[in-house]
Scaffold this motif. Sequence first.
Motif, PDB file in Angstrom:
ATOM      1  N   MET A   1     -16.048 -29.462 -24.468  1.00 58.62           N
ATOM      2  CA  MET A   1     -16.060 -28.229 -23.726  1.00 58.62           C
ATOM      3  C   MET A   1     -16.557 -27.061 -24.584  1.00 58.62           C
ATOM      4  O   MET A   1     -16.849 -26.024 -24.056  1.00 58.62           O
ATOM      5  N   ASN A   2     -16.661 -27.228 -25.851  1.00 59.85           N
ATOM      6  CA  ASN A   2     -17.124 -26.144 -26.712  1.00 59.85           C
ATOM      7  C   ASN A   2     -18.632 -26.164 -26.912  1.00 59.85           C
ATOM      8  O   ASN A   2     -19.157 -25.351 -27.665  1.00 59.85           O
ATOM      9  N   ASP A   3     -19.343 -27.090 -26.242  1.00 69.06           N
ATOM     10  CA  ASP A   3     -20.790 -27.182 -26.394  1.00 69.06           C
ATOM     11  C   ASP A   3     -21.554 -26.223 -25.486  1.00 69.06           C
ATOM     12  O   ASP A   3     -22.754 -26.103 -25.604  1.00 69.06           O
ATOM     13  N   PHE A   4     -20.876 -25.545 -24.588  1.00 72.43           N
ATOM     14  CA  PHE A   4     -21.543 -24.619 -23.686  1.00 72.43           C
ATOM     15  C   PHE A   4     -21.999 -23.381 -24.442  1.00 72.43           C
ATOM     16  O   PHE A   4     -21.313 -22.904 -25.339  1.00 72.43           O
ATOM     17  N   GLU A   5     -23.153 -22.860 -24.047  1.00 69.34           N
ATOM     18  CA  GLU A   5     -23.648 -21.604 -24.593  1.00 69.34           C
ATOM     19  C   GLU A   5     -23.845 -20.636 -23.439  1.00 69.34           C
ATOM     20  O   GLU A   5     -24.271 -21.031 -22.356  1.00 69.34           O
ATOM     21  N   LEU A   6     -23.532 -19.380 -23.680  1.00 72.39           N
ATOM     22  CA  LEU A   6     -23.635 -18.366 -22.644  1.00 72.39           C
ATOM     23  C   LEU A   6     -24.429 -17.179 -23.176  1.00 72.39           C
ATOM     24  O   LEU A   6     -24.014 -16.548 -24.151  1.00 72.39           O
ATOM     25  N   PRO A   7     -25.577 -16.871 -22.558  1.00 68.01           N
ATOM     26  CA  PRO A   7     -26.334 -15.698 -22.987  1.00 68.01           C
ATOM     27  C   PRO A   7     -25.500 -14.431 -22.789  1.00 68.01           C
ATOM     28  O   PRO A   7     -24.736 -14.320 -21.822  1.00 68.01           O
ATOM     29  N   ASP A   8     -25.646 -13.481 -23.691  1.00 62.91           N
ATOM     30  CA  ASP A   8     -24.861 -12.249 -23.635  1.00 62.91           C
ATOM     31  C   ASP A   8     -24.979 -11.543 -22.287  1.00 62.91           C
ATOM     32  O   ASP A   8     -23.999 -11.025 -21.761  1.00 62.91           O
ATOM     33  N   GLU A   9     -26.178 -11.541 -21.711  1.00 62.06           N
ATOM     34  CA  GLU A   9     -26.369 -10.823 -20.452  1.00 62.06           C
ATOM     35  C   GLU A   9     -25.630 -11.471 -19.276  1.00 62.06           C
ATOM     36  O   GLU A   9     -25.462 -10.854 -18.234  1.00 62.06           O
ATOM     37  N   GLN A  10     -25.179 -12.708 -19.440  1.00 64.29           N
ATOM     38  CA  GLN A  10     -24.443 -13.394 -18.375  1.00 64.29           C
ATOM     39  C   GLN A  10     -22.927 -13.244 -18.499  1.00 64.29           C
ATOM     40  O   GLN A  10     -22.192 -13.576 -17.580  1.00 64.29           O
ATOM     41  N   SER A  11     -22.462 -12.733 -19.616  1.00 64.82           N
ATOM     42  CA  SER A  11     -21.017 -12.680 -19.863  1.00 64.82           C
ATOM     43  C   SER A  11     -20.271 -11.789 -18.874  1.00 64.82           C
ATOM     44  O   SER A  11     -19.077 -11.970 -18.653  1.00 64.82           O
ATOM     45  N   GLN A  12     -20.965 -10.843 -18.239  1.00 62.13           N
ATOM     46  CA  GLN A  12     -20.295 -10.006 -17.247  1.00 62.13           C
ATOM     47  C   GLN A  12     -20.029 -10.753 -15.942  1.00 62.13           C
ATOM     48  O   GLN A  12     -19.196 -10.336 -15.136  1.00 62.13           O
ATOM     49  N   PHE A  13     -20.711 -11.874 -15.722  1.00 50.94           N
ATOM     50  CA  PHE A  13     -20.589 -12.619 -14.482  1.00 50.94           C
ATOM     51  C   PHE A  13     -19.731 -13.875 -14.590  1.00 50.94           C
ATOM     52  O   PHE A  13     -19.318 -14.437 -13.577  1.00 50.94           O
ATOM     53  N   THR A  14     -19.494 -14.345 -15.800  1.00 51.19           N
ATOM     54  CA  THR A  14     -18.872 -15.652 -15.954  1.00 51.19           C
ATOM     55  C   THR A  14     -18.089 -15.728 -17.263  1.00 51.19           C
ATOM     56  O   THR A  14     -17.939 -14.737 -17.966  1.00 51.19           O
ATOM     57  N   ALA A  15     -17.595 -16.900 -17.582  1.00 55.88           N
ATOM     58  CA  ALA A  15     -16.850 -17.125 -18.823  1.00 55.88           C
ATOM     59  C   ALA A  15     -17.155 -18.528 -19.323  1.00 55.88           C
ATOM     60  O   ALA A  15     -17.652 -19.373 -18.585  1.00 55.88           O
ATOM     61  N   LEU A  16     -16.850 -18.756 -20.565  1.00 56.99           N
ATOM     62  CA  LEU A  16     -17.013 -20.085 -21.147  1.00 56.99           C
ATOM     63  C   LEU A  16     -15.782 -20.942 -20.845  1.00 56.99           C
ATOM     64  O   LEU A  16     -14.677 -20.415 -20.732  1.00 56.99           O
ATOM     65  N   PRO A  17     -15.966 -22.251 -20.736  1.00 55.24           N
ATOM     66  CA  PRO A  17     -14.816 -23.128 -20.483  1.00 55.24           C
ATOM     67  C   PRO A  17     -13.691 -22.946 -21.496  1.00 55.24           C
ATOM     68  O   PRO A  17     -12.518 -22.991 -21.135  1.00 55.24           O
ATOM     69  N   LYS A  18     -14.028 -22.719 -22.759  1.00 55.38           N
ATOM     70  CA  LYS A  18     -12.993 -22.569 -23.778  1.00 55.38           C
ATOM     71  C   LYS A  18     -12.149 -21.312 -23.557  1.00 55.38           C
ATOM     72  O   LYS A  18     -11.062 -21.192 -24.099  1.00 55.38           O
ATOM     73  N   ASP A  19     -12.657 -20.374 -22.731  1.00 57.01           N
ATOM     74  CA  ASP A  19     -11.926 -19.141 -22.454  1.00 57.01           C
ATOM     75  C   ASP A  19     -11.047 -19.236 -21.207  1.00 57.01           C
ATOM     76  O   ASP A  19     -10.360 -18.288 -20.868  1.00 57.01           O
ATOM     77  N   ILE A  20     -11.090 -20.372 -20.526  1.00 57.99           N
ATOM     78  CA  ILE A  20     -10.301 -20.571 -19.316  1.00 57.99           C
ATOM     79  C   ILE A  20      -9.011 -21.291 -19.679  1.00 57.99           C
ATOM     80  O   ILE A  20      -9.028 -22.333 -20.319  1.00 57.99           O
ATOM     81  N   SER A  21      -7.902 -20.733 -19.250  1.00 54.55           N
ATOM     82  CA  SER A  21      -6.606 -21.361 -19.515  1.00 54.55           C
ATOM     83  C   SER A  21      -6.352 -22.454 -18.486  1.00 54.55           C
ATOM     84  O   SER A  21      -6.363 -22.195 -17.282  1.00 54.55           O
ATOM     85  N   ILE A  22      -6.138 -23.672 -18.947  1.00 49.96           N
ATOM     86  CA  ILE A  22      -5.850 -24.763 -18.013  1.00 49.96           C
ATOM     87  C   ILE A  22      -4.377 -24.802 -17.645  1.00 49.96           C
ATOM     88  O   ILE A  22      -3.957 -25.643 -16.872  1.00 49.96           O
ATOM     89  N   ASP A  23      -3.602 -23.883 -18.185  1.00 47.93           N
ATOM     90  CA  ASP A  23      -2.181 -23.823 -17.878  1.00 47.93           C
ATOM     91  C   ASP A  23      -1.881 -22.959 -16.663  1.00 47.93           C
ATOM     92  O   ASP A  23      -0.736 -22.850 -16.253  1.00 47.93           O
ATOM     93  N   MET A  24      -2.891 -22.344 -16.076  1.00 42.16           N
ATOM     94  CA  MET A  24      -2.672 -21.467 -14.941  1.00 42.16           C
ATOM     95  C   MET A  24      -2.453 -22.292 -13.672  1.00 42.16           C
ATOM     96  O   MET A  24      -3.293 -23.113 -13.316  1.00 42.16           O
ATOM     97  N   VAL A  25      -1.348 -22.065 -13.015  1.00 46.56           N
ATOM     98  CA  VAL A  25      -1.003 -22.786 -11.796  1.00 46.56           C
ATOM     99  C   VAL A  25      -2.028 -22.459 -10.712  1.00 46.56           C
ATOM    100  O   VAL A  25      -2.396 -21.311 -10.519  1.00 46.56           O
TER     101      VAL A  25
END
Length: 66
Positions: A1-25
Amino acid sequence: MNDFELPDEQSQFTALPKDISIDMVGQYPIVILSDNIPVEFFVLHATERVKEYSNNPKLFQLLNLF
């Protein structure tokens, strides 16, 4: 899951998988692989925010992240 790359200009629209908490109900992260390489990532939401769009208790909201 850490192999994803995100261009800076896209960061306002989305997030990287490593930034998503899988503990959220009510959130279900999904990774699609092709030849063991991640090609798609999204999160299915079954949270209160879905009620903004529908009263259907079986509805999921798709949040496409990659």
